[in-house]
Design an enzyme around this catalytic site. Sequence first.
Site, PDB file in Angstrom:
ATOM      1  N   CYS A 113       0.857  -1.243   0.036  1.00 13.43           N
ATOM      2  CA  CYS A 113       0.213   0.062  -0.141  1.00 13.43           C
ATOM      3  C   CYS A 113       0.855   1.342   0.266  1.00 13.43           C
ATOM      4  O   CYS A 113       0.402   2.319  -0.198  1.00 13.43           O
ATOM      5  CB  CYS A 113      -0.830   0.035   1.239  1.00 13.43           C
ATOM      6  SG  CYS A 113      -2.026  -1.420   1.118  1.00 13.43           S
ATOM      7  N   HIS A 254      -3.283   6.839   2.708  1.00 15.87           N
ATOM      8  CA  HIS A 254      -3.711   5.373   2.094  1.00 15.87           C
ATOM      9  C   HIS A 254      -5.163   5.093   2.774  1.00 15.87           C
ATOM     10  O   HIS A 254      -5.397   5.117   3.929  1.00 15.87           O
ATOM     11  CB  HIS A 254      -2.527   4.398   2.597  1.00 15.87           C
ATOM     12  CG  HIS A 254      -3.164   3.006   2.316  1.00 15.87           C
ATOM     13  ND1 HIS A 254      -3.849   2.610   0.885  1.00 15.87           N
ATOM     14  CD2 HIS A 254      -3.227   1.889   2.758  1.00 15.87           C
ATOM     15  CE1 HIS A 254      -4.354   1.264   1.015  1.00 15.87           C
ATOM     16  NE2 HIS A 254      -3.892   0.928   2.170  1.00 15.87           N
ATOM     17  N   ASN A 284      -9.883  -0.699   0.118  1.00 16.97           N
ATOM     18  CA  ASN A 284      -8.608  -0.482  -0.012  1.00 16.97           C
ATOM     19  C   ASN A 284      -7.905  -0.947  -1.447  1.00 16.97           C
ATOM     20  O   ASN A 284      -8.276  -2.257  -1.706  1.00 16.97           O
ATOM     21  CB  ASN A 284      -8.072  -1.613   1.006  1.00 16.97           C
ATOM     22  CG  ASN A 284      -6.607  -1.343   1.292  1.00 16.97           C
ATOM     23  OD1 ASN A 284      -5.684  -0.966   0.368  1.00 16.97           O
ATOM     24  ND2 ASN A 284      -5.932  -1.834   2.618  1.00 16.97           N
TER      25      ASN A 284
HETATM   26  N1  ACO Z   1     -17.880  -9.806   9.358  1.00 19.51           N
HETATM   27  C1  ACO Z   1     -18.122 -10.292  10.577  1.00 19.51           C
HETATM   28  N2  ACO Z   1     -17.430 -10.520  11.553  1.00 19.51           N
HETATM   29  C2  ACO Z   1     -15.893 -10.440  11.195  1.00 19.51           C
HETATM   30  C3  ACO Z   1     -15.538 -10.286   9.885  1.00 19.51           C
HETATM   31  C4  ACO Z   1     -16.343  -9.907   8.821  1.00 19.51           C
HETATM   32  N3  ACO Z   1     -16.027  -9.562   7.751  1.00 19.51           N
HETATM   33  N4  ACO Z   1     -14.437 -10.246   9.823  1.00 19.51           N
HETATM   34  C5  ACO Z   1     -13.698 -10.618  11.231  1.00 19.51           C
HETATM   35  N5  ACO Z   1     -14.794 -10.863  11.860  1.00 19.51           N
HETATM   36  C6  ACO Z   1     -14.915 -11.171  13.286  1.00 19.51           C
HETATM   37  C7  ACO Z   1     -13.620 -11.932  13.750  1.00 19.51           C
HETATM   38  O1  ACO Z   1     -13.794 -13.390  13.529  1.00 19.51           O
HETATM   39  C8  ACO Z   1     -13.690 -11.592  15.326  1.00 19.51           C
HETATM   40  O2  ACO Z   1     -14.585 -12.525  16.023  1.00 19.51           O
HETATM   41  P1  ACO Z   1     -14.487 -13.073  17.401  1.00 19.51           P
HETATM   42  O3  ACO Z   1     -14.186 -11.641  18.180  1.00 19.51           O
HETATM   43  O4  ACO Z   1     -15.363 -13.831  17.587  1.00 19.51           O
HETATM   44  O5  ACO Z   1     -12.920 -13.499  17.162  1.00 19.51           O
HETATM   45  C9  ACO Z   1     -14.236 -10.259  15.251  1.00 19.51           C
HETATM   46  O6  ACO Z   1     -15.026  -9.995  14.078  1.00 19.51           O
HETATM   47  C10 ACO Z   1     -13.086  -9.105  15.608  1.00 19.51           C
HETATM   48  O7  ACO Z   1     -11.874  -9.079  14.499  1.00 19.51           O
HETATM   49  P2  ACO Z   1     -10.918  -8.416  14.439  1.00 19.51           P
HETATM   50  O8  ACO Z   1     -10.019  -8.787  13.357  1.00 19.51           O
HETATM   51  O9  ACO Z   1     -10.226  -7.946  15.926  1.00 19.51           O
HETATM   52  O10 ACO Z   1     -11.580  -6.924  14.040  1.00 19.51           O
HETATM   53  P3  ACO Z   1     -10.993  -5.456  13.813  1.00 19.51           P
HETATM   54  O11 ACO Z   1     -11.657  -4.546  14.578  1.00 19.51           O
HETATM   55  O12 ACO Z   1      -9.526  -5.460  14.232  1.00 19.51           O
HETATM   56  O13 ACO Z   1     -11.435  -5.133  12.236  1.00 19.51           O
HETATM   57  C11 ACO Z   1     -10.120  -5.038  10.125  1.00 19.51           C
HETATM   58  C12 ACO Z   1     -10.599  -5.847  11.283  1.00 19.51           C
HETATM   59  C13 ACO Z   1     -11.094  -4.160   9.559  1.00 19.51           C
HETATM   60  C14 ACO Z   1      -9.362  -6.007   9.236  1.00 19.51           C
HETATM   61  C15 ACO Z   1      -9.042  -4.074  10.850  1.00 19.51           C
HETATM   62  O14 ACO Z   1      -8.184  -5.114  11.859  1.00 19.51           O
HETATM   63  C16 ACO Z   1      -7.985  -3.358  10.014  1.00 19.51           C
HETATM   64  O15 ACO Z   1      -8.597  -2.539   9.402  1.00 19.51           O
HETATM   65  N6  ACO Z   1      -6.840  -3.761  10.029  1.00 19.51           N
HETATM   66  C17 ACO Z   1      -5.859  -2.860   9.299  1.00 19.51           C
HETATM   67  C18 ACO Z   1      -5.779  -3.356   7.898  1.00 19.51           C
HETATM   68  C19 ACO Z   1      -4.704  -2.401   7.197  1.00 19.51           C
HETATM   69  O16 ACO Z   1      -4.187  -1.250   7.752  1.00 19.51           O
HETATM   70  N7  ACO Z   1      -3.772  -3.062   6.109  1.00 19.51           N
HETATM   71  C20 ACO Z   1      -2.707  -2.093   5.792  1.00 19.51           C
HETATM   72  C21 ACO Z   1      -2.761  -1.917   4.172  1.00 19.51           C
HETATM   73  S1  ACO Z   1      -3.176  -3.140   3.190  1.00 19.51           S
HETATM   74  C22 ACO Z   1      -1.871  -3.770   2.235  1.00 19.51           C
HETATM   75  O17 ACO Z   1      -0.855  -3.387   2.598  1.00 19.51           O
HETATM   76  C23 ACO Z   1      -2.195  -4.465   1.058  1.00 19.51           C
END
Ligand code: ACO
Length: 334
Positions: A113, A254, A284
């Site tokens: 990214c 980003h 993204n």
């Molecule tokens: N729908 C419903 N529930 C979901 C989903 C979904 N799509 N995805 C995960 N969950 C659940 C998980 O299983 C978890 O359940 P549990 O508590 O029973 O275990 C719960 O939701 C919470 O999951 P988390 O992963 O803790 O959720 P979080 O609040 O962290 O959000 C997300 C996830 C959106 C991916 C976030 O962590 C994020 O944005 N991360 C950073 C992404 C990023 O910046 N990437 C860098 C650039 S990308 C690149 O370089 C290509």
Amino acid sequence: MYAALRSIGAYVPKNVLTNADLEKMVDTSDEWITKRTGIKTRYIADEDESTSDLGVQAALKAIERADIDKNKIDMIICATISPDYFCMPSTACMIAKKLEIANVPAFDISAACSGFIYALASAKAFIEANMAKNVLVIGAEKLSSIVDFTDRTTCILFGDGAGAAIVSATNDKNEAIIDINIAADGKYYDYLITPGCGTNKPCSEEVLKERACFIKMKGNETFKVAVKTLTNDVVEILEKNSIESQDIDHFIPHQANYRILNAVANALKLTPEQVVMTVSKYGNTSSASIPMAMNEIYEEGKLGYGDLLLLDAFGGGFTWGSALVPFAGKPLDK
Ligand code: ACO
């Protein structure tokens, strides 16, 4: 010799994928996706559309808007993590072929990214070293090809698209790119990874069964490092150049997650008018997200000559980067 950002263009594929569509594919909901990411829609390329096709469409706009003869382009840099071909040829070479630009250096940059900022830094360096005069810089991704649409933790995040810019040599310091910072820390290599089909784990039946050629992400851990790094990075570049955050016309981060963007914007005490946010529309798009967001405000008529841009990116590797860039392009003819 200085480097100036002369134009911006973007291309968005026509197929929209909504949260309601994803609800039919994996166990998720519009409410969860909206609350955790801010994403409502993302766009998906046609099967016969490759990353270079997206890049070419964005490049044609950037070339037209820079009012430059394509034969004056003397370097093509494409940032991508979803290249047309595995290993070779580069997507930049495919773009060069399709644009009918020959006999100039063309190469890809793989910095996830942060790719567009890495590509911009390379263009600036080549121009300042007097090794190029007009560089076509592209961020293009067909992430739908490397996303596992059975994995709800990643498939809701990503979309396809491309952005492009012309970066040209200038003697005028007022329109020069002020500063670019790029960095990486490989100790986080497995937080965001496509584990299979590289030399570490070549393509095999087992790799395919494990769906290891698709993006895997430790989302929560990535989130925490992203917020901290994106904030520190922009604070550092502003301080280094004695620029206050209120002097920024457009902060273009980003577009990964609106919660990350809000946290960084709040830390910098930026007003909502300063922050460019397109994640709800496009999701993204990795290296394409910053030029696509820049193009959005350009086409809305909000980006004018001399506007000061602060770019900020973070991605797999981990890689990150920030840039202070005055926009040196002409406004859009409407
Ligand atoms: N729908 C419903 N529930 C979901 C989903 C979904 N799509 N995805 C995960 N969950 C659940 C998980 O299983 C978890 O359940 P549990 O508590 O029973 O275990 C719960 O939701 C919470 O999951 P988390 O992963 O803790 O959720 P979080 O609040 O962290 O959000 C997300 C996830 C959106 C991916 C976030 O962590 C994020 O944005 N991360 C950073 C992404 C990023 O910046 N990437 C860098 C650039 S990308 C690149 O370089 C290509």
